[in-house]
Design a protein around this motif. Structure first.
Motif, short mmCIF file in Angstrom:
data_model
loop_
_atom_site.label_atom_id
_atom_site.label_comp_id
_atom_site.label_asym_id
_atom_site.label_seq_id
_atom_site.Cartn_x
_atom_site.Cartn_y
_atom_site.Cartn_z
N UNK A 52 19.92 30.89 20.65
CA UNK A 52 21.01 29.93 20.57
C UNK A 52 21.08 29.35 19.17
N UNK A 53 21.95 28.36 19.02
CA UNK A 53 22.14 27.74 17.72
C UNK A 53 21.68 26.29 17.74
N UNK A 54 21.39 25.75 16.57
CA UNK A 54 21.01 24.33 16.50
C UNK A 54 22.11 23.45 17.09
N UNK A 55 21.71 22.44 17.86
CA UNK A 55 22.68 21.55 18.47
C UNK A 55 23.30 22.10 19.74
N UNK A 56 22.87 23.30 20.15
CA UNK A 56 23.40 23.92 21.36
C UNK A 56 22.28 24.29 22.32
N UNK A 57 22.57 24.24 23.60
CA UNK A 57 21.64 24.61 24.66
C UNK A 57 21.05 25.98 24.39
N UNK A 58 19.72 26.20 24.54
CA UNK A 58 18.71 25.27 25.03
C UNK A 58 17.95 24.52 23.93
N UNK A 59 18.54 24.41 22.76
CA UNK A 59 18.04 23.54 21.68
C UNK A 59 16.69 23.97 21.11
N UNK A 60 16.35 25.24 21.26
CA UNK A 60 15.10 25.74 20.67
C UNK A 60 15.08 25.45 19.17
N UNK A 61 16.26 25.54 18.55
CA UNK A 61 16.34 25.43 17.09
C UNK A 61 16.70 24.02 16.62
N UNK A 62 16.67 23.06 17.52
CA UNK A 62 16.95 21.68 17.12
C UNK A 62 18.09 21.08 17.93
N UNK A 63 18.11 19.75 18.04
CA UNK A 63 19.12 19.10 18.88
C UNK A 63 20.38 18.72 18.12
N UNK A 64 20.35 18.81 16.79
CA UNK A 64 21.54 18.50 15.99
C UNK A 64 22.01 19.76 15.28
#
Length: 546
Positions: A52-64
């Protein structure tokens, strides 16, 4: 790039555009020292396609979606010692040095709901944090600090409701509306039963107080994080990285269950849940731990609790470097340890960070040590370049494998805890405590057998250690604190005090009543922490352990 991946990336880029309108990036020109342009995100197929991408579910790469390119993490330094007046001086000093958030350490009597003049408090007043007895102490602690501009974290659990109400009352006196106050109250009693021991009441009434805070803050203090579900102390007690994440998330699920059972809707409180993790020495494992924790929580909130709001899915967390990793031997070595741990937290995507000081294995930190710890964060933020791109280790075979393995092992623990009947039942049966004790015992054996090397402790020792300058808390502060408390009790309106305590007692007897309004009124009448907690002791009883 396949069609699905192309669509996902296009959606993420739209999210970035929306984010940039609110939080412009810190620079228009991120480059390395060799003038190589640093991209916002490195996206190599096929590995990232699974993340996935940052700021997108499931937020592996960050919540923003833009992470630290827009706004750096909050730099907090945990502080508190002696009196409110002395701690206020340290807070002002740290803010002048560039700290961006306060983090309050309370002394042991305050943490377990005793006043400074109680016989149980003798010799402990102001020793491991600041002594707070009444609203007068909180007023002095925060004197000259604008609460509409500064975010405050408070490490307090059993009497969290009382200290939060004191903070709210100070904000009110400053003319700051409750809706503008920001910060975090730790308020995590389950980890106290598991790992730390500063509990007062049994689990059931303790969970009531916690859910009362959730409800009250949802209605009146919407920007305040109502709990910091803490793996930090679980790790300090001797757990490994997997246990830290598993037991923390299990506790988080217990709080969600309790809040739903009390009648709250999941999306009414879940967006204000925050987490608190430890950063230890195994660099890549720590980075993977943070990434796995985000992914696990997101799936639980979406699939198990059917939360609809994306804010409910996001695991936001504060990190503190590992206190138990600090050595009294060769304390300057701790600067290196803390730097490595802080870097792991940043690469793992933390939202705020506290860096321990080099001398904390020996005493409370000196001003110089606290400044070096803060400068460590600032150097990582402004000089290392690691904040210039998002999730820079994504796609690493090692990091991605560790992230997946941690996720799998955490799931096994969560299934076991579910089989027991949930985290509260597991605590009552001592399951998590036993798991931690066994791991702590193995760690100690490994250190003693030199299977695990601790530089300066079991290898590379010095024959003669240089005694560093240490901070010493003035012993007269305890007498001054007690005298101040006696003066407050003498000067306050005793009728108002007794009326407030009587209302609190009546409300405590009614399980359906939210206790926060009565606590707030008691605080404003200058009832003490001990007096309020004693009402609860009488009504709820005291927990004596497993």
């Amino acid at each position: 790039m396949d069609e699905k991946h192309h669509a996902e990336k296009a959606n993420w880029e739209k999210l970035v555009d929306q984010t940039l309108k609110r939080f412009p990036e810190r620079s228009q020109n991120f480059t390395t020292s060799s003038s190589i342009k640093v991209k916002r995100l490195y996206d190599s197929e096929p590995e990232s396609n699974q993340l996935g991408y940052p700021g997108e579910y499931p937020y592996t790469r960050g919540i923003q979606s833009t992470m630290y390119r827009s706004r750096l993490w909050t730099m907090r330094q945990y502080a508190g010692f002696g009196s409110a007046k002395e701690t206020n001086k340290r807070f002002r000093y740290l803010l002048e040095q560039g700290q961006t958030g306060l983090s309050i350490a309370f002394d042991l009597p305050t943490q377990i709901g005793y006043d400074s003049d109680d016989a149980m408090s003798e010799g402990e007043v102001g020793k491991v944090g600041v002594a707070i007895d009444t609203l007068a102490d909180m007023e002095q602690l925060l004197d000259g600090i604008p609460l509409d501009k500064v975010s405050t974290s408070m490490t307090i659990n059993a009497p969290a409701s009382v200290l939060l109400c004191m903070y709210l009352a100070v904000g009110d006196k400053q003319g700051v509306s409750l809706s503008k106050l920001t910060g975090t109250i730790q308020n995590d009693i389950l980890k106290e039963y598991i790992a730390r021991g500063t509990y007062i009441f049994p689990p059931k009434p303790s969970m009531r107080l916690i859910t009362n805070i959730f409800e009250f803050c949802h209605d009146y203090v919407p920007k305040f994080n109502t709990i910091s579900i803490s793996g930090y102390h679980i790790r300090e007690a001797g757990s490994n990285a997997v246990q830290e994440v598993a037991f923390t998330i299990a506790n988080g699920m217990a709080y969600v269950d309790a809040a739903i059972e009390s009648g709250l809707e999941v999306d009414d409180f879940a967006p204000r849940l925050a987490f608190f993790f430890n950063a230890h020495n195994n660099f890549f494992e720590e980075i993977a731990k943070f990434r796995a924790a985000r992914r696990i929580w997101a799936k639980i909130m979406k699939e198990r609790y059917h939360a609809k709001s994306e804010k409910s899915w996001k695991l936001r967390f504060h990190t503190q470097t590992g206190g138990s990793t600090l050595t009294a031997q060769q304390p300057d070595n701790n600067i290196v340890r803390v730097t490595m741990q802080a870097l792991a937290a940043v690469l793992g995507g933390t939202q705020s960070l506290h860096t321990n000081s080099r001398d904390e294995a020996l005493s409370l930190p000196t001003e110089e040590s606290a400044r070096i710890a803060l400068r460590t964060q600032q150097i990582i933020a402004y000089e290392s370049g690691v904040a210039d791109t998002i999730d820079p280790l994504a796609g690493s075979y090692y990091v991605e494998s560790l992230t997946l393995e941690i996720e799998k092992e955490v799931q096994k623990y969560l299934e076991r805890i579910d089989d027991i009947g949930g985290a509260v039942k597991a605590v009552e049966e001592g399951y998590m405590q036993r798991e931690i004790h066994q791991n702590a015992y193995q760690i100690q054996k490994n250190i003693e057998n030199q299977e695990e090397i601790i530089v300066g402790l079991n290898k590379f020792q010095l024959e003669e250690e240089v005694e560093p300058d240490l901070l010493k808390v003035d012993e007269t502060l305890e007498k001054e604190q007690i005298a101040s408390l006696i003066k407050i009790k003498h000067e306050r309106d005793e009728n108002a005090v007794q009326k407030a305590l009587a209302t609190l007692r009546d409300d405590a007897c009614q399980p359906q009543v939210n206790l926060m309004p009565a606590i707030l009124e008691a605080v404003k009448a200058y009832c003490s922490v001990g007096e309020i907690c004693n009402v609860f002791r009488e009504e709820f009883g005291e927990y004596t352990g497993v």
